[in-house]
Design a protein around this motif. Sequence first.
Motif, mmCIF file in Angstrom:
data_model
loop_
_atom_site.group_PDB
_atom_site.id
_atom_site.type_symbol
_atom_site.label_atom_id
_atom_site.label_comp_id
_atom_site.label_asym_id
_atom_site.label_seq_id
_atom_site.Cartn_x
_atom_site.Cartn_y
_atom_site.Cartn_z
ATOM 1 N N UNK A 184 0.838 -1.206 0.000
ATOM 2 C CA UNK A 184 0.000 0.000 0.000
ATOM 3 C C UNK A 184 0.869 1.250 0.000
ATOM 4 N N UNK A 185 1.901 1.263 0.824
ATOM 5 C CA UNK A 185 2.831 2.397 0.865
ATOM 6 C C UNK A 185 3.405 2.660 -0.523
ATOM 7 N N UNK A 186 3.856 1.621 -1.181
ATOM 8 C CA UNK A 186 4.486 1.767 -2.489
ATOM 9 C C UNK A 186 3.499 2.262 -3.541
ATOM 10 N N UNK A 187 2.314 1.691 -3.552
ATOM 11 C CA UNK A 187 1.306 2.110 -4.527
ATOM 12 C C UNK A 187 0.870 3.551 -4.264
ATOM 13 N N UNK A 188 0.721 3.895 -2.985
ATOM 14 C CA UNK A 188 0.323 5.260 -2.633
ATOM 15 C C UNK A 188 1.349 6.272 -3.113
ATOM 16 N N UNK A 240 11.303 -0.972 -5.646
ATOM 17 C CA UNK A 240 10.337 0.102 -5.875
ATOM 18 C C UNK A 240 10.562 1.263 -4.911
ATOM 19 N N UNK A 241 11.021 0.960 -3.703
ATOM 20 C CA UNK A 241 11.237 2.010 -2.698
ATOM 21 C C UNK A 241 12.527 2.785 -2.930
ATOM 22 N N UNK A 242 13.392 2.256 -3.781
ATOM 23 C CA UNK A 242 14.711 2.871 -3.981
ATOM 24 C C UNK A 242 14.601 4.300 -4.505
#
Length: 265
Positions: free
Chosen positions: A150-154, A222-224
């Motif tokens: 959810x964090x990544x998609x948001x 993805x978070x990078x």
Amino acid sequence: MTGHRYVFVGGLHRSGTSLVARMIASLPQVSAIENAPVPENEGVYLQGAIPHTARDGAPMQFATDPAQHHIEGSRYDNLETRLRIEADWAPYFTDAPWRVEKSPVNLTRMRLYQQLFPTAQFVVVMRHPEAVAAAAAKWVDQTGAAMIDHWLEAHDIVARDLSYLHSVMVLRYEDLVVDPQRAQNRLAAFLQVPETGLREPVQDGNQRYAGRLTMTQEQADRARRWGYATGMITRPNPLYVRHALRAVREATATCPPSYDTGVSV
């Protein structure tokens, strides 16, 4: 024309939005909602222009809900909405050039608010996905992996929205706690108000969540883009700031570090 401008603070729950809003409120020429009969003095509860129920703004859900993504041209993009919000908020602000309003759901309302309040500026507060997921776990019945997703998609949505905004900065929680005075000076530069000293000690809350959740390699990839790595690691990342005036952009981005950080761990 009104005699004030808004700075809207938004971010996922447990990202540090309340802390950032208090820091902005402590700056000269800034008024904040105080002692309101709502959770965390959040303006979203005080206005009746845009419905806000228990299903709107739910932790680890709202930011990827298409119904909560309010943009230009949507059904709330009209003068009636602006006037109702202004009227509902007015009793809670004092007379000052800036009004700071913090609600997590501002994260998905920035484009609409820019239409309603063209001179508004925005501060997006971001925190390591592992820390946010671990901190929010007490509120939601989801797996750690689902919350990190959810964090990544948001924040993928946020990344797309940023390009539509005229005046916005992204402040990472981790950069704030390392040097809170520098973070506050950056906020002052962004609003073009005088700098001031910190009014409260700042603790690094990430330490209490270390090791509780770990991103997969795919999630870490993805978070990078935001400077986050597996194991609560935060890597140096340039401050994201946009403003119509180059002098403001440069002053905000290049605020020198503080050598007396005031961090209490």
